[in-house]
Write a protein that holds these residues in place. Sequence first.
Motif, mmCIF file in Angstrom:
data_model
loop_
_atom_site.group_PDB
_atom_site.id
_atom_site.type_symbol
_atom_site.label_atom_id
_atom_site.label_comp_id
_atom_site.label_asym_id
_atom_site.label_seq_id
_atom_site.Cartn_x
_atom_site.Cartn_y
_atom_site.Cartn_z
ATOM 1 N N ASP A 237 5.955 -11.528 6.693
ATOM 2 C CA ASP A 237 5.640 -13.633 7.478
ATOM 3 C C ASP A 237 4.283 -12.750 7.595
ATOM 4 O OD1 ASP A 237 5.231 -14.862 9.107
ATOM 5 O OD2 ASP A 237 7.456 -15.205 10.028
ATOM 6 N N ASN A 250 11.337 -19.960 5.315
ATOM 7 C CA ASN A 250 10.915 -19.162 4.139
ATOM 8 C C ASN A 250 11.739 -19.266 2.904
ATOM 9 O OD1 ASN A 250 8.861 -16.849 5.526
ATOM 10 N ND2 ASN A 250 11.343 -15.878 6.947
ATOM 11 N N ILE A 273 2.979 -22.421 0.857
ATOM 12 C CA ILE A 273 2.253 -21.373 0.821
ATOM 13 C C ILE A 273 2.411 -20.042 -0.250
ATOM 14 C CG2 ILE A 273 0.808 -19.842 2.343
ATOM 15 C CD1 ILE A 273 2.096 -21.444 5.242
ATOM 16 N N LYS A 375 7.028 -20.794 3.522
ATOM 17 C CA LYS A 375 6.033 -19.357 2.959
ATOM 18 C C LYS A 375 7.344 -19.014 2.009
ATOM 19 C CE LYS A 375 6.633 -18.791 7.347
ATOM 20 N NZ LYS A 375 7.074 -17.424 8.213
#
Length: 449
Positions: A237, A250, A273, A375
């Motif tokens: 992170d 996540n 991402i 992410k």
Amino acid sequence: MAQLVVGARAPDGLFADLKPPLADTLVVTEAARCLECGGPYAAAPCVVACPADIDVPSFITAIAQGRTREAAATIFAENLLGGSCARVCPVEELCEGACVLAKEGRRPVEIGRLQRFAADWALARGFRFRRAGVRNGRRVAVIGAGPAGLACAGELAAGGYAVTVFDARDDFGGLIRYAIAPYRQLRDPLPEEVRHIGELGVEFRMGTPVDRPDRLREIEDGAEAVFLGIGMGEDVDVGYPGGSLPGIWNSLEFIEAIKLERAPAVGRRVAVIGGGNTAMDVARESVRLGGEEVTVLYRRTEAEAPAYLHEVEEAKEEGVLFEWLTNPIRFIGEDRVQALVCQRMRLGEKDRSGRPRPVPVPGSEFVIAVDTVIKAIGQRPRTEFLGWIAGLELDGGTIRIDPLTGQTTRSKYFAGGDVVNGGGTVVEAVRAGKIAARGIDRWLRAERP
Ligand code: SF4
């Protein structure tokens, strides 16, 4: 971090197999396309490319001749997770990519789907191909019930060792169970493969976290060797401002929620991402979950993206959009994430990884409206746990081993899988588990006869 699980149970069929099984009527015809390459002096290219060392032409020939049970025996002789690997292996990069037919510009033999056919056929009938070895009175502990740990445990038990596997989770499989995208493998045939390994005499202590030095010491004292197949830790992170807003996930949480059949509600616009294979998986799963505008943001160009080329191409074919040379710097939203502030990058000098370093372009900030962000930047090494083992040398957060034996710099400990390679494929973890099982056997025979 984001809510753990939202949304409803996934509708039936939403997570249909990315590569569905071959129809029974096509199996023999497909197997008959194999040229049975190789011979006494040179292995077939597909065998050379298989990290598990499966004798591919042998099992395919057996299928072509209707000897499916023999085909399965050939597969499971080298890979106790042969049914799972048939589903999740990146065959385009491995056996099928190496197939001579592909090299001649023809369609490669569908090795993965043939392996799946034989493995499923045998597992569905309860056939077993490995036997528990005659007990040698020696005890080995395995920490982690993922593919590396399962392969190591099964091989050692087949060699006569008493093996106990410890894992914090209640269910087996590690990344296969919780981190492989559900369109590759939801669950089956993992439970049957683990049952097979259990029947070799492996004892499983699931729901047993090794979360304190004294617990690790207890395990170490109770075994002559310890195999670490603990994988990597949580997702990295990078701590963007606004990162705790609802709607930001996540990648591991996201995949796990789907795997547990509690599909996240993603909204219309999804930003992913990262540029690796996990980023491609969560992007493609987001399309399946109803995301209409799914965009992957990666800070370098397509040429440097760690994802396999075919994964990027398939994601594009499914409508995933890409913003290369783009780095998010801030999340915006009130009750949940609504936008992402990004910055354009350019490529600079090469960094330690040998890839050009992404450098921010001043004044290039722009905003992307989003409903959900996932992410997928990578995972952290388990540095705290590894710090409890005196003498264990690390290499950038992962464990340094002898690649021929899996032995670490602390002789009683062996390791393999993601905790060594920083994040690889399931079949690489299986290979690492097999190498370590042989390494442990050789070391114990030599050092402690
Ligand atoms: S390389 Fe292709 S054709 Fe040759 S043995 Fe392997 S699967 Fe068969």
